[in-house]
Design a protein around this motif. Structure first.
Motif, PDB file in Angstrom:
ATOM      1  N   PRO A   6       0.805  -1.223   0.000  1.00 26.66           N
ATOM      2  CA  PRO A   6       0.000   0.000   0.000  1.00 26.66           C
ATOM      3  C   PRO A   6       0.836   1.271   0.000  1.00 26.66           C
ATOM      4  CG  PRO A   6      -0.036  -1.023   2.166  1.00 26.66           C
ATOM      5  CD  PRO A   6       0.662  -1.980   1.259  1.00 26.66           C
ATOM      6  N   ALA A   7       2.093   1.141   0.370  1.00 28.13           N
ATOM      7  CA  ALA A   7       2.945   2.330   0.449  1.00 28.13           C
ATOM      8  C   ALA A   7       3.656   2.644  -0.861  1.00 28.13           C
ATOM      9  CB  ALA A   7       3.981   2.147   1.569  1.00 28.13           C
ATOM     10  N   SER A   8       3.561   1.755  -1.838  1.00 27.48           N
ATOM     11  CA  SER A   8       4.297   1.962  -3.085  1.00 27.48           C
ATOM     12  C   SER A   8       3.530   1.339  -4.238  1.00 27.48           C
ATOM     13  CB  SER A   8       5.696   1.346  -2.988  1.00 27.48           C
ATOM     14  OG  SER A   8       6.413   1.535  -4.180  1.00 27.48           O
ATOM     15  N   ALA A   9       3.035   2.158  -5.129  1.00 23.37           N
ATOM     16  CA  ALA A   9       2.225   1.699  -6.249  1.00 23.37           C
ATOM     17  C   ALA A   9       2.995   0.695  -7.106  1.00 23.37           C
ATOM     18  CB  ALA A   9       1.778   2.877  -7.107  1.00 23.37           C
ATOM     19  N   GLY A  10       2.367  -0.463  -7.369  1.00 19.66           N
ATOM     20  CA  GLY A  10       2.969  -1.478  -8.211  1.00 19.66           C
ATOM     21  C   GLY A  10       3.944  -2.395  -7.502  1.00 19.66           C
ATOM     22  N   ALA A  11       4.308  -2.091  -6.254  1.00 16.87           N
ATOM     23  CA  ALA A  11       5.264  -2.919  -5.517  1.00 16.87           C
ATOM     24  C   ALA A  11       4.525  -4.016  -4.756  1.00 16.87           C
ATOM     25  CB  ALA A  11       6.080  -2.064  -4.564  1.00 16.87           C
ATOM     26  N   ARG A  12       5.273  -5.018  -4.318  1.00 14.07           N
ATOM     27  CA  ARG A  12       4.724  -6.130  -3.557  1.00 14.07           C
ATOM     28  C   ARG A  12       5.492  -6.288  -2.247  1.00 14.07           C
ATOM     29  NH1 ARG A  12       0.022  -7.646  -5.915  1.00 14.07           N
ATOM     30  NH2 ARG A  12       0.184  -9.634  -4.779  1.00 14.07           N
ATOM     31  N   ARG A  13       4.830  -6.861  -1.255  1.00 13.76           N
ATOM     32  CA  ARG A  13       5.476  -7.167   0.001  1.00 13.76           C
ATOM     33  C   ARG A  13       4.851  -8.433   0.573  1.00 13.76           C
ATOM     34  NH1 ARG A  13       6.671  -3.805   3.367  1.00 13.76           N
ATOM     35  NH2 ARG A  13       6.387  -4.926   5.307  1.00 13.76           N
ATOM     36  N   PHE A  14       5.425  -8.960   1.659  1.00 11.56           N
ATOM     37  CA  PHE A  14       4.946 -10.200   2.258  1.00 11.56           C
ATOM     38  C   PHE A  14       4.366  -9.920   3.640  1.00 11.56           C
ATOM     39  CE2 PHE A  14       8.100 -11.444  -0.842  1.00 11.56           C
ATOM     40  CZ  PHE A  14       7.495 -12.531  -1.466  1.00 11.56           C
ATOM     41  N   VAL A  15       3.194 -10.500   3.905  1.00  5.47           N
ATOM     42  CA  VAL A  15       2.502 -10.348   5.184  1.00  5.47           C
ATOM     43  C   VAL A  15       2.262 -11.735   5.757  1.00  5.47           C
ATOM     44  CG1 VAL A  15       0.392  -9.592   6.332  1.00  5.47           C
ATOM     45  CG2 VAL A  15       1.388  -8.209   4.482  1.00  5.47           C
ATOM     46  N   GLU A  16       2.664 -11.951   7.009  1.00  4.26           N
ATOM     47  CA  GLU A  16       2.531 -13.279   7.594  1.00  4.26           C
ATOM     48  C   GLU A  16       1.073 -13.615   7.869  1.00  4.26           C
ATOM     49  OE1 GLU A  16       4.551 -16.273  10.839  1.00  4.26           O
ATOM     50  OE2 GLU A  16       4.957 -14.118  10.996  1.00  4.26           O
ATOM     51  N   THR A  17       0.660 -14.820   7.432  1.00  8.34           N
ATOM     52  CA  THR A  17      -0.693 -15.318   7.668  1.00  8.34           C
ATOM     53  C   THR A  17      -0.677 -16.680   8.359  1.00  8.34           C
ATOM     54  OG1 THR A  17      -0.779 -16.345   5.471  1.00  8.34           O
ATOM     55  CG2 THR A  17      -1.572 -14.078   5.650  1.00  8.34           C
ATOM     56  N   THR A  18       0.434 -17.013   9.012  1.00  7.92           N
ATOM     57  CA  THR A  18       0.610 -18.342   9.597  1.00  7.92           C
ATOM     58  C   THR A  18      -0.521 -18.701  10.554  1.00  7.92           C
ATOM     59  OG1 THR A  18       3.003 -18.148   9.417  1.00  7.92           O
ATOM     60  CG2 THR A  18       2.160 -19.790  10.951  1.00  7.92           C
ATOM     61  N   ASP A  19      -0.804 -17.836  11.505  1.00  9.97           N
ATOM     62  CA  ASP A  19      -1.803 -18.158  12.516  1.00  9.97           C
ATOM     63  C   ASP A  19      -3.205 -18.231  11.930  1.00  9.97           C
ATOM     64  OD1 ASP A  19       0.146 -18.277  14.480  1.00  9.97           O
ATOM     65  OD2 ASP A  19      -0.054 -16.160  15.012  1.00  9.97           O
ATOM     66  N   ALA A  20      -3.492 -17.380  10.965  1.00 10.87           N
ATOM     67  CA  ALA A  20      -4.843 -17.337  10.409  1.00 10.87           C
ATOM     68  C   ALA A  20      -5.107 -18.449   9.407  1.00 10.87           C
ATOM     69  CB  ALA A  20      -5.075 -15.980   9.747  1.00 10.87           C
ATOM     70  N   CYS A  21      -4.076 -18.904   8.698  1.00 12.85           N
ATOM     71  CA  CYS A  21      -4.322 -19.819   7.578  1.00 12.85           C
ATOM     72  C   CYS A  21      -4.513 -21.270   8.015  1.00 12.85           C
ATOM     73  CB  CYS A  21      -3.201 -19.724   6.556  1.00 12.85           C
ATOM     74  SG  CYS A  21      -1.654 -20.537   7.030  1.00 12.85           S
ATOM     75  N   GLY A  22      -4.082 -21.638   9.219  1.00  9.26           N
ATOM     76  CA  GLY A  22      -4.309 -22.990   9.702  1.00  9.26           C
ATOM     77  C   GLY A  22      -3.252 -23.991   9.308  1.00  9.26           C
ATOM     78  N   ILE A  23      -2.086 -23.527   8.899  1.00 14.14           N
ATOM     79  CA  ILE A  23      -1.048 -24.441   8.445  1.00 14.14           C
ATOM     80  C   ILE A  23      -0.538 -25.347   9.559  1.00 14.14           C
ATOM     81  CG2 ILE A  23       0.891 -22.863   8.865  1.00 14.14           C
ATOM     82  CD1 ILE A  23       2.106 -23.805   6.240  1.00 14.14           C
ATOM     83  N   ARG A  24      -0.750 -24.943  10.819  1.00 11.27           N
ATOM     84  CA  ARG A  24      -0.293 -25.758  11.953  1.00 11.27           C
ATOM     85  C   ARG A  24      -1.425 -26.501  12.646  1.00 11.27           C
ATOM     86  NH1 ARG A  24       3.465 -21.023  14.683  1.00 11.27           N
ATOM     87  NH2 ARG A  24       5.154 -21.048  13.158  1.00 11.27           N
ATOM     88  N   GLU A  25      -2.632 -26.410  12.112  1.00 16.97           N
ATOM     89  CA  GLU A  25      -3.767 -27.037  12.777  1.00 16.97           C
ATOM     90  C   GLU A  25      -3.785 -28.544  12.535  1.00 16.97           C
ATOM     91  OE1 GLU A  25      -7.333 -25.062  11.657  1.00 16.97           O
ATOM     92  OE2 GLU A  25      -6.745 -23.131  12.495  1.00 16.97           O
ATOM     93  N   GLY A  26      -4.593 -29.241  13.307  1.00 14.87           N
ATOM     94  CA  GLY A  26      -4.743 -30.673  13.126  1.00 14.87           C
ATOM     95  C   GLY A  26      -3.641 -31.487  13.767  1.00 14.87           C
ATOM     96  N   GLY A  27      -2.937 -30.904  14.754  1.00 15.26           N
ATOM     97  CA  GLY A  27      -1.865 -31.624  15.413  1.00 15.26           C
ATOM     98  C   GLY A  27      -2.379 -32.529  16.515  1.00 15.26           C
ATOM     99  N   PRO A  28      -1.477 -33.340  17.087  1.00 11.85           N
ATOM    100  CA  PRO A  28      -1.892 -34.269  18.142  1.00 11.85           C
ATOM    101  C   PRO A  28      -2.225 -33.547  19.441  1.00 11.85           C
ATOM    102  CG  PRO A  28       0.487 -34.309  17.892  1.00 11.85           C
ATOM    103  CD  PRO A  28      -0.044 -33.441  16.785  1.00 11.85           C
ATOM    104  N   ASN A  29      -3.215 -34.076  20.156  1.00 16.73           N
ATOM    105  CA  ASN A  29      -3.565 -33.579  21.490  1.00 16.73           C
ATOM    106  C   ASN A  29      -3.906 -32.090  21.497  1.00 16.73           C
ATOM    107  OD1 ASN A  29      -2.845 -36.186  22.483  1.00 16.73           O
ATOM    108  ND2 ASN A  29      -0.698 -35.548  22.489  1.00 16.73           N
ATOM    109  N   GLY A  30      -4.426 -31.614  20.381  1.00 18.40           N
ATOM    110  CA  GLY A  30      -4.824 -30.222  20.308  1.00 18.40           C
ATOM    111  C   GLY A  30      -3.693 -29.233  20.190  1.00 18.40           C
TER     112      GLY A  30
END
Length: 593
Positions: free
Chosen positions: A90-114
């Motif tokens: 949002p700070a630079s037209a046409g540029a890209r950046r990375f935003v962490e979505t680890t907690d929201a996306c569920g990549i660590r869900e479904g593990g043993p014992n909750g």
């Protein structure tokens, strides 16, 4: 930034024959100045621990995200998967950046014992053909004492993805059929459609049963997908099951890298399994009838020609370690980490770069990293590789030298029309680092690391892709902390590419249609521009612990300013070929089958 074009065309069924070798074009004007610049902090990846990395589109929006595993370090930090979504800055037209979505996306869900699930790598592919990528999350357990070591409960798993406003959400759908064989040491995997039914299957490479306690290894596994997220173990039916006792032609071996690519141009994906412990590599040729045959010995992929296993004189009777006996042939090969396929010489067949960790003390019983040049169907036996090592050897400054090559990536970094090689080296105090070998018009290679502007010591893994879609390839690099490099943590680096002046490019993103898997893994794209045809394949994985290339295929075109023809061989049962003509360059073409 050039806008992507979405293309559709009537399908043209063609008979495919292997392409003949072409005279390389005259080189385009030279690039001015270093083309790579480190920008991790500026794009949201500053101070991110990174042991394994990939630039892959994890949410299906056409932009490559950063998939990072922290790994290494204290046990509590191992297996921490993190996903950073590629978004507009949002700070630079046409540029890209990375935003962490680890907690929201569920990549660590479904593990043993909750608890959050641990993993050593994750592989991206659309297993249910709904247009949103899914994940194979790999688990690794290596108890030193099976009688007393606790089972953590972590198992490899399939996570199904669903579109969300801020990327994707992943969920474990219950028993997917993957990981049902209990706790194993999974160290590599690849998605492929081995039977070309339009559904992704999964080949899983497993390591030693107990490292340092014996040579026994877990068998690799092939799982057949049903297109809905469920998998069935077909290892036995596919003639891939191996015996537990080591040392035989059909023994299980410690697999450290897996890649799936069509090496003999018959349309069926073959499997390259890289073995650790100086054991033979395997090249599982797909027969097209649901079964595989090991072509490693006949092709030269299994190891170099020296099987003597003799240790050098200075180590044979070393009083500190005891007498070293000559190794048997099955233990006189490479410590192979990755086998990275590409048609580097534009002759129409698939070559392989084989990454090895090599020790001087092992002498002939340890192979060097090598370019395996595919000789095609005219060779005897067919599809034999010629092994080339010299361009990639480094100066040896001491008797006990090491070469710690664990991963590599092919890409035309300067858009001159020739594929370059990026090599990640680590683990030993021998100036191990990220190196770039530029391919010359004569098809030789030269170390151009400094010329590209890269200085990164102890590189554990490298991901390659064009994250900002500006036509210049970028490198996401993982580090490795060692006393000798002074690095306290292994943080990520992102080297952003700068488009080379006067040189053109094109990028292709495929979306498999009816009969093909949606990820288009196994598809082959040929681009003819300036009278030269260059071929790339869509690959899921190329080696060690989920080493993954981008699904976006990048072609440097040099001075050619028009695409005469673009041909796609889709990975469906018919081997359908789609042909497009007279396309513009310097843009991303998104093509649906």
């Amino acid at each position: 930034m050039p806008r992507p074009s979405r293309l559709a065309s009537p399908l043209l069924l063609l008979g495919l024959a292997p392409a003949s070798a072409q005279e390389p074009p005259a080189p385009a004007p030279p690039a001015a100045g270093p083309l790579l610049r480190e920008v991790a902090a500026a794009v949201g990846l500053g101070d991110v621990r990174a042991y394994r990395v990939a630039l892959v589109d994890a949410d299906g929006d056409g932009w490559d995200d950063a998939l990072i595993h922290e790994g290494g370090g204290p046990p509590a930090a191992r297996g921490s998967a993190r996903l950073f979504r590629n978004v507009a800055d949002p700070a630079s037209a046409g540029a890209r950046r990375f935003v962490e979505t680890t907690d929201a996306c569920g990549i660590r869900e479904g593990g043993p014992n909750g608890k959050p699930a641990a993993s050593v790598f994750a592989l991206v592919g659309d297993v249910d053909n709904d247009g949103t990528p899914d994940l194979f999350r790999a688990a690794y357990q290596e108890p030193l004492d099976h009688a007393t070591a606790p089972d953590t409960g972590d198992r490899s798993a399939i996570l199904l993805g669903a579109r969300a406003a801020d990327g994707a959400r992943y969920r474990a759908p219950g028993d997917s059929g993957v990981g049902a064989d209990g706790p194993v040491t999974t160290s590599a995997a690849a998605f492929l459609d081995y039977d070309r039914d339009g559904n992704l299957d999964l080949f899983v490479g497993n390591w030693y049963v107990r490292y340092g306690k014996g040579l026994e290894a877990h068998p690799d596994r092939l799982y057949r997908g049903d297109g809905r997220g469920k998998f069935a173990d077909v290892t036995v039916a596919a003639a891939l099951m191996t015996r537990p006792e080591p040392g035989h032609a059909d023994s299980s071996r410690p697999t450290y890298g897996v890649a799936a690519a069509d090496l003999d141009n018959d349309g069926w994906p073959d499997v390259l399994a890289s073995s650790y412990g100086r054991q033979w590599n395997r090249l599982w040729r797909n027969r097209g009838d649901g079964t595989f045959q090991d072509w490693g010995p006949g092709s030269g992929f299994d190891g170099d020609a020296d099987r003597s296993g003799v240790y050098p004189e200075w180590i044979r009777d070393n009083p500190r370690i005891g007498k070293r006996e000559t190794e048997p042939p099955f233990r006189a090969n490479g410590n192979s980490f990755s086998a990275v396929p590409a048609d580097y010489d534009d002759d129409g067949d698939t070559d392989v770069f084989l990454c090895e960790i090599t020790h001087a003390w092992a002498g002939p019983s340890s192979d060097l990293s090598a370019l395996l040049a595919n000789q095609g169907p005219q060779a005897t036996p067919p599809w034999r590789f010629v092994r080339v090592t010299a361009p990639f050897e480094r100066p040896r400054t001491r008797q006990a030298w090491n070469q710690g090559d664990v991963g590599a990536a092919w890409g035309d970094l300067d858009n001159d029309g020739f594929l370059d090689l990026v090599l990640a080296s680590t683990a030993y105090p021998d100036d191990q680092r990220l190196r770039i070998y530029r391919q010359r018009p004569d098809r030789g290679f030269e170390d151009a690391t400094a010329a590209f502007g890269v200085d990164f010591r102890d590189s554990n893994q490298v991901g390659i892709g064009d994250y900002d879609r500006d036509g210049a390839l970028d490198l996401l690099v993982a580090g490795n902390p060692h006393d000798w490099n002074g690095r306290k943590t292994h943080v990520a680096a992102l080297f952003r590419g700068t488009p080379a002046p006067g040189r053109h490019w094109v990028e292709v993103i495929l979306d498999g249609g009816p009969g093909s898997n949606r990820s288009a893994f196994g598809a082959r794209v040929s681009v003819t521009a300036g009278g030269v045809t260059r071929t790339r394949a869509v690959l899921s994985s190329t080696g060690h612990f989920g080493l993954s290339p981008s699904r976006t295929l990048h072609f440097g075109l040099g001075a050619a300013d028009r695409i005469e023809k673009l041909a796609i061989r889709w990975p469906d049962r018919a081997g359908t070929v789609q042909e497009l003509r007279d396309l513009p360059v310097d843009r991303v073409h998104e093509i649906r089958g």
